[in-house]
Scaffold this motif. Structure first.
Motif, PDB file in Angstrom:
ATOM      1  N   ASP B  58       0.840  -1.180   0.000  1.00 23.26           N
ATOM      2  CA  ASP B  58       0.000   0.000   0.000  1.00 23.26           C
ATOM      3  C   ASP B  58       0.884   1.243   0.000  1.00 23.26           C
ATOM      4  O   ASP B  58       1.676   1.444   0.918  1.00 23.26           O
ATOM      5  CB  ASP B  58      -0.908  -0.014   1.228  1.00 23.26           C
ATOM      6  CG  ASP B  58      -1.787   1.215   1.255  1.00 23.26           C
ATOM      7  OD1 ASP B  58      -2.574   1.377   0.302  1.00 23.26           O
ATOM      8  OD2 ASP B  58      -1.666   2.016   2.201  1.00 23.26           O
ATOM      9  N   ASP B  60       0.753   4.503   0.750  1.00 23.52           N
ATOM     10  CA  ASP B  60       0.243   5.686   1.426  1.00 23.52           C
ATOM     11  C   ASP B  60      -1.204   6.028   1.067  1.00 23.52           C
ATOM     12  O   ASP B  60      -1.536   7.180   0.820  1.00 23.52           O
ATOM     13  CB  ASP B  60       1.159   6.877   1.077  1.00 23.52           C
ATOM     14  CG  ASP B  60       1.066   7.960   2.145  1.00 23.52           C
ATOM     15  OD1 ASP B  60       0.587   7.648   3.243  1.00 23.52           O
ATOM     16  OD2 ASP B  60       1.460   9.098   1.858  1.00 23.52           O
ATOM     17  N   LEU B  66      -6.206   0.152   3.022  1.00 17.72           N
ATOM     18  CA  LEU B  66      -5.430  -0.760   3.848  1.00 17.72           C
ATOM     19  C   LEU B  66      -6.307  -1.401   4.922  1.00 17.72           C
ATOM     20  O   LEU B  66      -6.306  -2.617   5.108  1.00 17.72           O
ATOM     21  CB  LEU B  66      -4.286   0.051   4.461  1.00 17.72           C
ATOM     22  CG  LEU B  66      -3.108  -0.667   5.066  1.00 17.72           C
ATOM     23  CD1 LEU B  66      -1.894   0.230   4.969  1.00 17.72           C
ATOM     24  CD2 LEU B  66      -3.385  -1.026   6.489  1.00 17.72           C
ATOM     25  N   TYR B  79       3.357  -1.563   3.872  1.00 18.92           N
ATOM     26  CA  TYR B  79       2.996  -0.170   3.696  1.00 18.92           C
ATOM     27  C   TYR B  79       4.248   0.623   3.370  1.00 18.92           C
ATOM     28  O   TYR B  79       5.337   0.344   3.890  1.00 18.92           O
ATOM     29  CB  TYR B  79       2.367   0.358   4.986  1.00 18.92           C
ATOM     30  CG  TYR B  79       2.195   1.847   5.022  1.00 18.92           C
ATOM     31  CD1 TYR B  79       1.076   2.443   4.442  1.00 18.92           C
ATOM     32  CD2 TYR B  79       3.159   2.653   5.628  1.00 18.92           C
ATOM     33  CE1 TYR B  79       0.930   3.813   4.458  1.00 18.92           C
ATOM     34  CE2 TYR B  79       3.008   4.030   5.650  1.00 18.92           C
ATOM     35  CZ  TYR B  79       1.892   4.608   5.059  1.00 18.92           C
ATOM     36  OH  TYR B  79       1.748   5.962   5.068  1.00 18.92           O
ATOM     37  N   ASN B  81       5.378   4.889   2.476  1.00 22.42           N
ATOM     38  CA  ASN B  81       4.980   6.242   2.104  1.00 22.42           C
ATOM     39  C   ASN B  81       6.063   6.900   1.245  1.00 22.42           C
ATOM     40  O   ASN B  81       6.059   8.076   0.995  1.00 22.42           O
ATOM     41  CB  ASN B  81       4.678   7.111   3.330  1.00 22.42           C
ATOM     42  CG  ASN B  81       5.866   7.140   4.270  1.00 22.42           C
ATOM     43  OD1 ASN B  81       6.952   6.695   3.914  1.00 22.42           O
ATOM     44  ND2 ASN B  81       5.636   7.649   5.475  1.00 22.42           N
TER      45      ASN B  81
END
Lengths: 565, 320
Positions: B58, B60, B66, B79, B81
């Motif tokens: 995922d 961000d 999520l 995850y 970012n």
């Protein structure tokens, strides 16, 4: 009175268990050979799972590598056990763990009872087979194969090559004639015991243990020695693809398998739940016909192999992108290219469409845009009229267009103003019918309102382009049906060539042409050519024109009026 | 590969169910950002095909993508970012995860808007395909992207979670694809379809690549080079036959042209995280604003894989 099943199990042991249970429940004794490569735990479980059935035996295990002698050895030990443990058995059927009986077992028994002395084993001489892989058929019997084909392919291939070079040859025992055939057979007790108990067995075994893929030749050869009555076909439906790998059956083959009337099929995908349920657990469907009839399945698999090896002619796609020369048909259907016709005749496209019923495009390769039939901006397959897109992959544009319009004849105009990238493609394409009136590109120039110096320059350019194009059409590589007329020659008698072209397209009728396309006004064209010449440009592609200031159409009308009926 | 190892630090594990992976399981890898509305159908589609485990990265998301995946036993989630673009559009992240978890597994790498179609997919699960590929010693399987679009404006029939996107976007271009061979990596480069026809008619070289090799029997030595368009080692790109025959292939039905597309392209324009600083998205955006219809009278309506195979977009090869 019965048939015994020798079953070779390599994987999918749980499915093998179901099948063995099915055979035994229907009254066939079963001897199971489990590949040594199956782990002990799985094997023990299989033995205990089947312990409730009296007529199931397990034979000594061999480690079976594909193509090796161990497969024959496993078959021998299992068969020996079958013959000694079940003295009532008359026929022995060799099957694998991924085989599936398709018809009620009673029908198999009846069938064998009707052929009491017959051995069903595919057995053909090496001259007659064409399905062997790696091109090794006769050489299977005369070379040595110490390396594994699956694991040591490089060494395998090199060693074969080496033996060929030094002309190495093993001697085939004088008293046998090598035969090949499907691994899956059904032999009578007499024949099988004769093979297993023959006085020469040691000698044969020694020889065959070094033959490549002996499971396809050992019994097939020796049965010829001992059998009195061989039916050279397998009762097991088993099809191989071009790599020698068996085709696999899935749930969606259910109806096909039912209708095949075969007794046993191989190989079944272990997760084909529907198939296993239908043939092992559902009420058996009795078939009316007695002889196996695998015709339809044969056709489907033959087609699959053909698709893999030959593909669909004229198709270029993500998994078929043939190199030049290997296209097996550069395009998928016939099409016609007209060069110079639309310059010479007014509304030639409209006329051609009317008389042939074909789809007639303008200049598909025109410099500004793609001139699709009916002035459309998009065409079949969502092809776009953008010249940039087309010129990004000009050959692909043509092959896509012909592919997209399968079933409808395509015609288009072409000329020296157009993108010339496709010249070679067209001229080397047997599907192309190319008709050229050379030099006709001068007619629009003649009618144009440009300054003469511009006309001269453009004429020189077009002549250069067309001349290069004609060189391609006239080259020795040309496979297209090419016809080229000089313009002067063509307008002398236009009907004949037109009739020939139309007849060849052959879409509508074979009647004589009743309507003639209208030729544009050529009054003064001869003078126009002379002017070009006088300005230092030599127009030669159109042939010799008279210089009279008269329209050559009328001139010729007087001389030889063409008849229209 | 070094890149992949370096980029692993950008990944943070959120849900780890990788213990449940068994030998021979078929795995699916996907990166996403703000795709919550698509997830329910996506997951159920691939579960039905027989995918055993899902790997999500995922990037961000802030729409609850999520969260909606938490608690599903066949899903593991990472995850990040960090920049999607600098991770080469997610390829580095997935290469790392595959190196770590996918060795000796068949794995399918797709986007959330891509739906895998292969010969006999209506009657045979994906394991039938991978078993057959194994038996044929084939390690990689090509599936061209097929852009699907609705008839009428993209806004006419809005997409809602759980719905089959091809009820709306059920049309495609059947025969305007351009193919060339990439000599460096040995793969084919395919362009065309509605995106080339509408957005790149005057600059076809910029039209997006449609060739993909999404299904690979993974080995930790392998790596995707650029998205799933090509792989290393080069031999894996040889999913086409050069001697006239047809190899087996499938399609990735691409559900891009839905009403979600317009807001997505606006978002992507702001993020500038896509190829060529989102020039592609700029083109979509400008064009769709003036005339939002992708459909034309030569568009083909999707029926099933057999139709695609007859049209020559994919092939059964010698699978029968």
């Amino acid at each position: 009175m019965s048939v015994g099943i020798v079953m070779l199990v390599h994987d999918a042991v749980d499915r093998a268990e179901q099948v063995a249970r099915h055979w035994a429940r229907e009254g066939c004794p079963v001897v199971i050979h489990v590949d040594r490569r199956v782990d002990r735990e799985t094997y023990d479980k299989l033995v205990s799972d089947l312990s409730d059935l009296a007529d199931i035996r397990f034979s000594v295990r061999h480690r079976c590598e594909w193509g090796s002698w161990a497969l024959v050895a496993a078959t021998q030990t299992a068969s020996e056990l079958m013959l000694s443990a079940f003295p009532d058995v008359e026929h022995v059927y060799l099957a694998s763990g991924s085989c599936l009986p398709l018809r009620p077992i009673q029908e198999l028994r009846d069938y064998l009872a009707r052929h009491p002395r017959t051995d069903f084993i595919e057995s053909v001489t090496t001259d007659e087979v064409h399905w062997t892989i790696g091109g090794l058929d006769a050489e299977r019997f005369t070379l040595r194969f110490p390396f594994s084909w699956k694991r040591q392919r490089f060494l395998f291939d090199r060693y074969v090559k080496f033996q060929r070079r030094i002309r190495f040859k093993r001697r085939i025992p004088a008293d046998i004639v090598p035969h090949l055939g499907s691994q899956w057979w059904c032999l009578t007790r007499q024949t099988l015991s004769a093979i297993l108990e023959g006085p020469e067995r040691r000698r044969y075994d020694k020889y065959f243990s070094k033959v490549w893929i002996p499971d396809e030749s050992y019994f097939q050869t020796l049965a010829r020695q001992f059998s009195s009555n061989i039916e050279s076909r397998s009762l097991t439906l088993s099809k191989f693809d071009f790599q020698g790998k068996p085709h696999i059956f899935y749930d969606d083959h259910l109806q096909l398998l039912r209708r095949s009337d075969c007794f046993v099929a191989r190989k079944i995908w272990p997760n084909a739940n529907k198939l296993y349920k239908a043939f092992l657990f559902d009420e058996p469907v009795s078939t009316s016909s007695t002889e196996p009839n695998p015709g339809k399945i044969d056709r489907i698999f033959a087609k699959a192999v053909e698709r893999r090896t030959q593909g669909r002619p004229g198709l270029y796609m993500q998994s078929r992108f043939p190199r030049e020369g290997f296209e097996n048909g550069k395009t998928c259907a016939s099409y016609s290219v007209f060069e110079g016709f639309s310059d010479l005749f007014e509304d030639f496209e409209g006329w051609l469409g009317k008389v042939t019923g074909a789809r007639v495009h303008g200049h598909l390769y025109g410099p500004e845009r793609v001139e699709f039939a009916g002035n459309q901006t998009l065409f079949s397959g969502a092809l776009c009229d953008s010249a940039d897109l087309r010129d990004y992959d000009p050959k692909g544009f043509l092959t896509s267009l012909i592919w997209n319009t399968r079933g409808e004849r395509q015609c288009f105009q072409f000329g020296p103003r157009d993108n010339q990238e496709i010249s070679w493609l067209m001229s080397t394409d047997t599907n192309a019918q190319i008709s050229v009136i050379s030099g006709a590109w001068a007619v629009p120039l003649f009618h144009s309102n440009l300054n003469f110096s511009e006309i001269r320059r453009e004429a020189a350019r077009l002549q250069r382009v067309e001349s290069a194009h004609l060189d391609i059409l006239n080259s020795q590589y040309t496979k297209a049906r090419v016809r080229i007329w000089k313009m002067a020659e063509f307008i002398e008698a236009p009907m004949e060539p037109l009739q020939t072209i139309i007849d060849e397209i052959g879409v509508r009728s074979t009647r004589r042409l009743t309507e003639v396309p209208k030729m544009s006004d050529l009054t003064g064209f001869g003078q126009f050519l002379r002017n070009l010449k006088n300005q230092g440009m030599q127009p030669y592609l159109m042939g010799d024109f008279p210089v009279e200031n008269e329209d050559p159409r009328r001139l010729k009308d007087r001389r030889r009026p063409y008849l229209v009926r | 590969m070094v890149r992949a190892l370096r980029k692993r630090r950008e990944l943070e594990i959120v849900q780890d169910n990788t213990n449940s992976i068994r030998k021979g399981d078929i795995l699916l890898f996907v990166t996403m950002r703000n795709e919550r509305i698509r997830l329910p159908f996506f997951i159920s589609y691939y579960r039905a095909l027989g995918i055993n485990h899902f790997f999500f990265v995922d990037n961000d998301s802030d729409d609850g993508s999520l969260q909606s995946l938490l608690g599903q036993e066949d899903v593991s989630i990472w995850y990040s970012n960090a920049s999607y673009k600098r991770a080469r559009f997610g390829v580095d992240w997935l290469n790392y995860l595959q190196m770590r978890y996918a060795h000796q597994h068949w794995c399918l790498v797709v986007d959330v808007d891509e739906f895998f179609v292969y010969p006999f997919c209506d009657t045979r699960p994906i394991r039938a395909l991978t078993d057959w590929l194994d038996a044929s010693s084939i390690r990689s399987f090509g599936a061209m992207m097929l852009d699907m679009y609705p008839k009428g404006s993209l806004q006419d029939d809005p997409y809602s979670a759980g719905r089959d996107p091809f009820e709306i976007a059920s049309w495609f271009d059947s025969g305007n694809y351009m193919i060339s061979r990439n000599d460096r990596y040995g793969n084919l480069w395919i362009q065309g379809g509605p995106r080339a026809r509408i957005f790149f008619a005057d600059s076809p070289e910029r039209a997006p690549a449609l060739n993909k090799i999404p299904l690979v029997k993974w080995d930790r030595k392998y790596a995707f080079v650029s998205s799933t368009h090509m792989l290393l080692p080069r031999g894996l790109n040889q999913v086409y036959d050069e001697w006239g025959g047809e190899k087996i292939s499938g399609c990735l039905l691409h559900a891009k042209f839905l009403n979600t597309f317009i807001s997505k392209s606006e978002e992507e324009l702001k993020r500038k995280q896509h190829f060529a600083s989102g020039k592609e998205y700029q083109a979509y955006h400008d064009r769709l604003k003036e005339s939002p219809e992708v459909w034309c009278k030569w568009s083909e309506k999707y029926i099933n894989w057999r139709q695609l195979e007859i049209l020559g977009l994919m092939s059964k090869g010698n699978w029968a």
